[in-house]
Design a protein around this motif. Structure first.
Motif, PDB file in Angstrom:
ATOM      1  N   THR A  84       0.821  -1.211   0.000  1.00 53.73           N
ATOM      2  CA  THR A  84       0.000   0.000   0.000  1.00 53.73           C
ATOM      3  C   THR A  84       0.858   1.267   0.000  1.00 53.73           C
ATOM      4  O   THR A  84       1.996   1.259   0.434  1.00 53.73           O
ATOM      5  CB  THR A  84      -0.915   0.045   1.232  1.00 53.73           C
ATOM      6  N   PHE A  88      -0.707   8.042   1.190  1.00 56.13           N
ATOM      7  CA  PHE A  88      -1.994   8.388   0.587  1.00 56.13           C
ATOM      8  C   PHE A  88      -2.873   9.117   1.610  1.00 56.13           C
ATOM      9  O   PHE A  88      -2.956   8.709   2.761  1.00 56.13           O
ATOM     10  CB  PHE A  88      -2.691   7.111   0.115  1.00 56.13           C
ATOM     11  N   PRO A  89      -3.518  10.219   1.187  1.00 54.91           N
ATOM     12  CA  PRO A  89      -4.328  10.979   2.145  1.00 54.91           C
ATOM     13  C   PRO A  89      -5.663  10.305   2.476  1.00 54.91           C
ATOM     14  O   PRO A  89      -6.674  10.558   1.842  1.00 54.91           O
ATOM     15  CB  PRO A  89      -4.565  12.320   1.417  1.00 54.91           C
ATOM     16  N   SER A  98     -13.479   0.791   4.656  1.00 55.79           N
ATOM     17  CA  SER A  98     -13.388   0.114   3.354  1.00 55.79           C
ATOM     18  C   SER A  98     -13.627  -1.391   3.514  1.00 55.79           C
ATOM     19  O   SER A  98     -13.995  -2.075   2.561  1.00 55.79           O
ATOM     20  CB  SER A  98     -12.039   0.399   2.678  1.00 55.79           C
ATOM     21  N   ASN A 104     -19.154  -5.242  -5.553  1.00 52.60           N
ATOM     22  CA  ASN A 104     -19.825  -4.894  -6.814  1.00 52.60           C
ATOM     23  C   ASN A 104     -20.726  -3.670  -6.744  1.00 52.60           C
ATOM     24  O   ASN A 104     -21.628  -3.512  -7.553  1.00 52.60           O
ATOM     25  CB  ASN A 104     -20.654  -6.080  -7.339  1.00 52.60           C
ATOM     26  N   LEU A 106     -21.009   0.516  -6.833  1.00 54.26           N
ATOM     27  CA  LEU A 106     -20.275   1.743  -7.154  1.00 54.26           C
ATOM     28  C   LEU A 106     -20.456   2.782  -6.061  1.00 54.26           C
ATOM     29  O   LEU A 106     -19.559   3.559  -5.770  1.00 54.26           O
ATOM     30  CB  LEU A 106     -20.772   2.314  -8.483  1.00 54.26           C
ATOM     31  N   ASN A 108     -20.923   3.725  -2.265  1.00 54.08           N
ATOM     32  CA  ASN A 108     -20.785   3.247  -0.900  1.00 54.08           C
ATOM     33  C   ASN A 108     -20.956   4.402   0.069  1.00 54.08           C
ATOM     34  O   ASN A 108     -20.152   5.327   0.086  1.00 54.08           O
ATOM     35  CB  ASN A 108     -19.422   2.593  -0.705  1.00 54.08           C
ATOM     36  N   ARG A 109     -22.036   4.344   0.818  1.00 60.04           N
ATOM     37  CA  ARG A 109     -22.236   5.315   1.883  1.00 60.04           C
ATOM     38  C   ARG A 109     -22.383   4.544   3.177  1.00 60.04           C
ATOM     39  O   ARG A 109     -22.853   3.418   3.170  1.00 60.04           O
ATOM     40  CB  ARG A 109     -23.496   6.147   1.611  1.00 60.04           C
TER      41      ARG A 109
ATOM     42  N   LEU B 150     -19.052  13.316  -5.700  1.00 56.03           N
ATOM     43  CA  LEU B 150     -19.982  13.324  -4.567  1.00 56.03           C
ATOM     44  C   LEU B 150     -20.623  11.953  -4.387  1.00 56.03           C
ATOM     45  O   LEU B 150     -20.732  11.433  -3.283  1.00 56.03           O
ATOM     46  CB  LEU B 150     -21.070  14.392  -4.774  1.00 56.03           C
ATOM     47  N   VAL B 151     -21.019  11.344  -5.512  1.00 57.30           N
ATOM     48  CA  VAL B 151     -21.777  10.093  -5.431  1.00 57.30           C
ATOM     49  C   VAL B 151     -20.865   8.892  -5.151  1.00 57.30           C
ATOM     50  O   VAL B 151     -21.173   8.044  -4.313  1.00 57.30           O
ATOM     51  CB  VAL B 151     -22.569   9.869  -6.735  1.00 57.30           C
ATOM     52  N   PHE B 152     -19.733   8.827  -5.839  1.00 57.47           N
ATOM     53  CA  PHE B 152     -18.882   7.628  -5.736  1.00 57.47           C
ATOM     54  C   PHE B 152     -17.673   7.823  -4.823  1.00 57.47           C
ATOM     55  O   PHE B 152     -16.742   7.037  -4.851  1.00 57.47           O
ATOM     56  CB  PHE B 152     -18.376   7.224  -7.131  1.00 57.47           C
ATOM     57  N   LYS B 154     -16.456   7.463  -1.722  1.00 59.75           N
ATOM     58  CA  LYS B 154     -15.775   6.447  -0.899  1.00 59.75           C
ATOM     59  C   LYS B 154     -15.217   5.323  -1.769  1.00 59.75           C
ATOM     60  O   LYS B 154     -14.112   4.838  -1.524  1.00 59.75           O
ATOM     61  CB  LYS B 154     -16.749   5.861   0.131  1.00 59.75           C
ATOM     62  N   THR B 155     -15.977   4.922  -2.763  1.00 54.67           N
ATOM     63  CA  THR B 155     -15.506   3.832  -3.624  1.00 54.67           C
ATOM     64  C   THR B 155     -14.234   4.257  -4.357  1.00 54.67           C
ATOM     65  O   THR B 155     -13.275   3.489  -4.443  1.00 54.67           O
ATOM     66  CB  THR B 155     -16.607   3.442  -4.632  1.00 54.67           C
ATOM     67  N   LEU B 157     -12.125   6.526  -3.353  1.00 48.73           N
ATOM     68  CA  LEU B 157     -11.082   6.638  -2.330  1.00 48.73           C
ATOM     69  C   LEU B 157     -10.484   5.271  -1.981  1.00 48.73           C
ATOM     70  O   LEU B 157      -9.266   5.100  -1.959  1.00 48.73           O
ATOM     71  CB  LEU B 157     -11.682   7.286  -1.066  1.00 48.73           C
ATOM     72  N   PHE B 158     -11.353   4.281  -1.748  1.00 52.73           N
ATOM     73  CA  PHE B 158     -10.882   2.957  -1.334  1.00 52.73           C
ATOM     74  C   PHE B 158     -10.026   2.318  -2.426  1.00 52.73           C
ATOM     75  O   PHE B 158      -8.993   1.709  -2.150  1.00 52.73           O
ATOM     76  CB  PHE B 158     -12.069   2.027  -1.022  1.00 52.73           C
ATOM     77  N   ALA B 160      -8.437   3.862  -4.891  1.00 51.75           N
ATOM     78  CA  ALA B 160      -7.203   4.617  -5.086  1.00 51.75           C
ATOM     79  C   ALA B 160      -6.187   4.286  -3.997  1.00 51.75           C
ATOM     80  O   ALA B 160      -4.996   4.189  -4.252  1.00 51.75           O
ATOM     81  CB  ALA B 160      -7.497   6.112  -5.093  1.00 51.75           C
ATOM     82  N   PHE B 161      -6.668   4.059  -2.789  1.00 46.43           N
ATOM     83  CA  PHE B 161      -5.771   3.805  -1.663  1.00 46.43           C
ATOM     84  C   PHE B 161      -5.125   2.421  -1.754  1.00 46.43           C
ATOM     85  O   PHE B 161      -3.925   2.275  -1.564  1.00 46.43           O
ATOM     86  CB  PHE B 161      -6.540   3.928  -0.345  1.00 46.43           C
ATOM     87  N   ASP B 162      -5.917   1.405  -2.023  1.00 43.75           N
ATOM     88  CA  ASP B 162      -5.390   0.043  -1.994  1.00 43.75           C
ATOM     89  C   ASP B 162      -6.115  -0.806  -3.039  1.00 43.75           C
ATOM     90  O   ASP B 162      -7.094  -1.474  -2.740  1.00 43.75           O
ATOM     91  CB  ASP B 162      -5.580  -0.541  -0.587  1.00 43.75           C
ATOM     92  N   LEU B 171     -14.613  -4.928  -5.113  1.00 42.51           N
ATOM     93  CA  LEU B 171     -15.106  -3.591  -5.457  1.00 42.51           C
ATOM     94  C   LEU B 171     -14.957  -3.417  -6.972  1.00 42.51           C
ATOM     95  O   LEU B 171     -14.113  -4.068  -7.592  1.00 42.51           O
ATOM     96  CB  LEU B 171     -14.305  -2.517  -4.707  1.00 42.51           C
ATOM     97  N   PRO B 172     -15.771  -2.558  -7.585  1.00 44.33           N
ATOM     98  CA  PRO B 172     -15.740  -2.411  -9.054  1.00 44.33           C
ATOM     99  C   PRO B 172     -14.502  -1.650  -9.531  1.00 44.33           C
ATOM    100  O   PRO B 172     -14.601  -0.530 -10.031  1.00 44.33           O
ATOM    101  CB  PRO B 172     -17.030  -1.644  -9.349  1.00 44.33           C
ATOM    102  N   ILE B 176     -14.331   1.840 -12.055  1.00 46.12           N
ATOM    103  CA  ILE B 176     -13.893   3.106 -11.466  1.00 46.12           C
ATOM    104  C   ILE B 176     -12.608   3.599 -12.134  1.00 46.12           C
ATOM    105  O   ILE B 176     -12.481   4.780 -12.467  1.00 46.12           O
ATOM    106  CB  ILE B 176     -13.695   2.957  -9.936  1.00 46.12           C
ATOM    107  N   PHE B 218      -7.978  13.902   2.036  1.00 42.37           N
ATOM    108  CA  PHE B 218      -8.310  13.953   0.619  1.00 42.37           C
ATOM    109  C   PHE B 218      -9.394  14.990   0.313  1.00 42.37           C
ATOM    110  O   PHE B 218      -9.264  15.785  -0.614  1.00 42.37           O
ATOM    111  CB  PHE B 218      -8.747  12.557   0.159  1.00 42.37           C
ATOM    112  N   GLU B 219     -10.455  15.007   1.124  1.00 44.19           N
ATOM    113  CA  GLU B 219     -11.567  15.929   0.876  1.00 44.19           C
ATOM    114  C   GLU B 219     -11.089  17.379   0.948  1.00 44.19           C
ATOM    115  O   GLU B 219     -11.388  18.198   0.081  1.00 44.19           O
ATOM    116  CB  GLU B 219     -12.698  15.728   1.900  1.00 44.19           C
TER     117      GLU B 219
END
Lengths: 251, 279
Positions: A84, A88-89, A98, A104, A106, A108-109, B150-152, B154-155, B157-158, B160-162, B171-172, B176, B218-219
């Protein structure tokens, strides 16, 4: 016992490179399998096949009912530390969240309950005070704890740990095994290590991976058996707990 | 007569202000992604590859921006695909597409009869001559990027991070990644008119790097990048107006100065804090 995943005659590798040949293993609920073997023997490939990251060239991987994909991650995964991006911020809490992301999906809230759950897991690992910190500010041991939280926050049916005992302090190691023991009361665990000594005490069975897989239904394994499995690992017995070092092997 | 001139001045200045705003939003968001993911070099490759499309546009007589769009999106997909699915090295793939785009561009511009005065505006940009159509495209892109983030969020972010972990937990990742690289390509193309091919990479990296000096979130990095980008564009714009120098270069010049000031300011702040702790 309930089977959760089964590998049948799996041969797998990368491109023309065949790493694993004819692997058969069934994973049951409450299993605690230690995967040992020399570097380059195919331990990580085995993990990737189970995770579905590599499709087998021949043979098949069966996921039983409890593993069917739904809203939650069914396999918790603690990868090797090295991959990793350490600067990364991202906040610690987000890293743990996470682990609750839906497969699957797109979008995620996360609900208040989910965020509370993430904090709860952080608290149980003793690092709640780091929740709002940036991940990059943590020490190596703290990062490993955060990754463990991410792996177990979804209450996965199967937890896979790839070399969890690298770059980690002793305190984390004992905490880790304590956490795993508790988890294992309800869930299956696969732990990969090139060092059987540190894990033999905790695991219930041992899989030796060196191009082929030999499954040994006990955590006590003798040098003769390892030799018979073609697994170049040496055991030095210290009383009743076997202690091992990696034997240099000629390729 | 005077009122007409003021009106004219007012109008082109409003357009430039709007262009600066939309450029800051689009570059601020995608740039934060680019810098965090360390794909600055990929973005450089896409930028220069788009020059091929501009040349073809000139030669066949259609809007060079359309050509740039096709080239940049295709090269973005090419880099993403070839570096993941083949065993080619990513940086080599980027270098090949980078120089290929430039070569195609130069060949076609050379073949186009007459000298195109507009060419300089593609290489160095001019925020004062941004067309209405370009403004509309920038606005749509700004809305699109803001909406997607705004909509995606967290996905994105996750992943991009790992990425490895994201793949493991299904995850898709592909969707993305292709979506994001498309946004990067579009951001580059529609900002070419503002700061030019040579300089667009700086709007994607300098405000973000300045923001990163002050925040590790990030935000917040996105918000700060937008603000810094906008301030830099306006200041550069005024600088170019008074000194009568190209606006793109003035904007970048101002941003780099701001970067050094921020870095020095931060260092002083840190050393003061350390001194306080020791005492």
């Amino acid at each position: 016992m309930d089977k959760i995943i089964e590998l049948q005659n799996v041969t797998a590798g990368y491109g023309e490179d065949i790493i694993l040949r004819n692997v058969n293993i069934a994973i049951h609920r409450n299993d605690f399998i230690g995967v040992i073997g020399p570097n380059g023997g195919g331990k990580t490939t085995l993990v990737k096949v189970i995770l579905g990251l590599i499709k087998p060239i021949t043979g098949k991987v069966i996921y039983y009912d409890s593993m069917k994909e739904g809203k939650q991650q069914k396999i918790g995964y603690l990868p090797q530390n090295s991959d990793t991006d350490k600067v990364f911020p991202i906040s610690v809490l987000d890293v743990v969240l996470s682990g609750l992301a839906q497969p699957n999906r797109l979008i995620n809230r996360f609900s208040k309950a989910q965020k509370a759950k993430a904090r709860e897991i952080l608290e149980s690992t003793g690092i709640l005070h780091l929740a709002d910190k940036n991940f990059g500010e943590l020490s190596g041991g703290e990062m490993q704890r955060v990754f463990l939280c991410r792996a177990i926050v979804s209450d996965p049916e199967l937890l896979i740990l790839d070399e969890p005992n690298t770059f980690v302090d002793n305190k984390f190691e004992s905490d880790l095994y304590h956490t795993l023991k508790k988890l294992n009361e309800h869930k299956a665990i696969i732990m990969v290590s090139h060092d059987v000594g540190t894990i033999a005490y905790y695991v219930k069975s041992i899989a030796c991976v060196n191009r082929e897989l030999h499954y040994h239904q006990s955590n006590i394994i003798s040098q003769e058996q390892l030799d018979a499995y073609n697994c170049p690992i040496q055991i030095i017995a210290h009383g009743s707990v076997p202690h091992t070092i990696l034997k240099e092997h000629n390729e | 007569m005077e009122t007409i001139i003021t009106l004219f001045e007012y109008r082109f200045f409003t357009n430039a202000l709007l262009a600066a705003l939309f450029a800051s939003i689009t570059c601020g968001i995608t740039g934060a992604y680019i810098v965090s993911r360390r794909i600055v070099f990929i973005s450089g490759g896409i930028t220069h590859a788009s020059f091929g499309g501009i040349g073809i546009g000139y030669f066949f007589g259609f809007n060079p921006i359309v050509g740039a769009m096709i080239f940049s999106v295709l090269s973005a997909f090419g880099i993403e695909y070839m570096s993941k699915k083949t065993n080619l090295r990513e940086d080599s793939v980027i270098a090949i597409l980078w120089s290929f785009g430039m070569a195609v561009g130069i060949i076609f511009i050379f073949l186009t009869p007459g000298y195109s005065a507009n060419l300089m505006s593609f290489l160095f940009g001019n925020i004062l001559t941004v067309t209405k159509l370009n403004l509309v495209f920038l606005l749509i892109l700004a809305l699109l990027i803001t909406g997607i983030f705004l909509v995606f969020f967290k996905t994105i972010l996750f992943i991009a991070f790992d990425e490895q972990y994201a793949r493991a937990v299904k995850l898709p990742v592909e969707t993305i990644n292709y979506l994001m690289i498309t946004l990067v390509a579009l951001t580059i193309v529609f900002n070419i008119k503002v700061v030019g091919i040579i300089l667009v990479i700086s709007l994607l990296t300098i405000p973000q790097t300045i923001a990163n000096i002050f925040t590790k979130k990030f935000e917040i990095m996105i918000w700060l990048s937008i603000i810094i980008g906008f301030l830099g564009s306006i200041s550069g714009l005024l600088l170019s107006y008074y000194l009568n120098v190209p606006s793109g270069a003035a904007i970048i010049f101002f941003l780099v100065i701001l970067f050094f000031i921020s870095k020095i300011f931060r260092n002083i702040l840190t050393s003061l804090r350390i001194r306080k702790q020791i005492q």
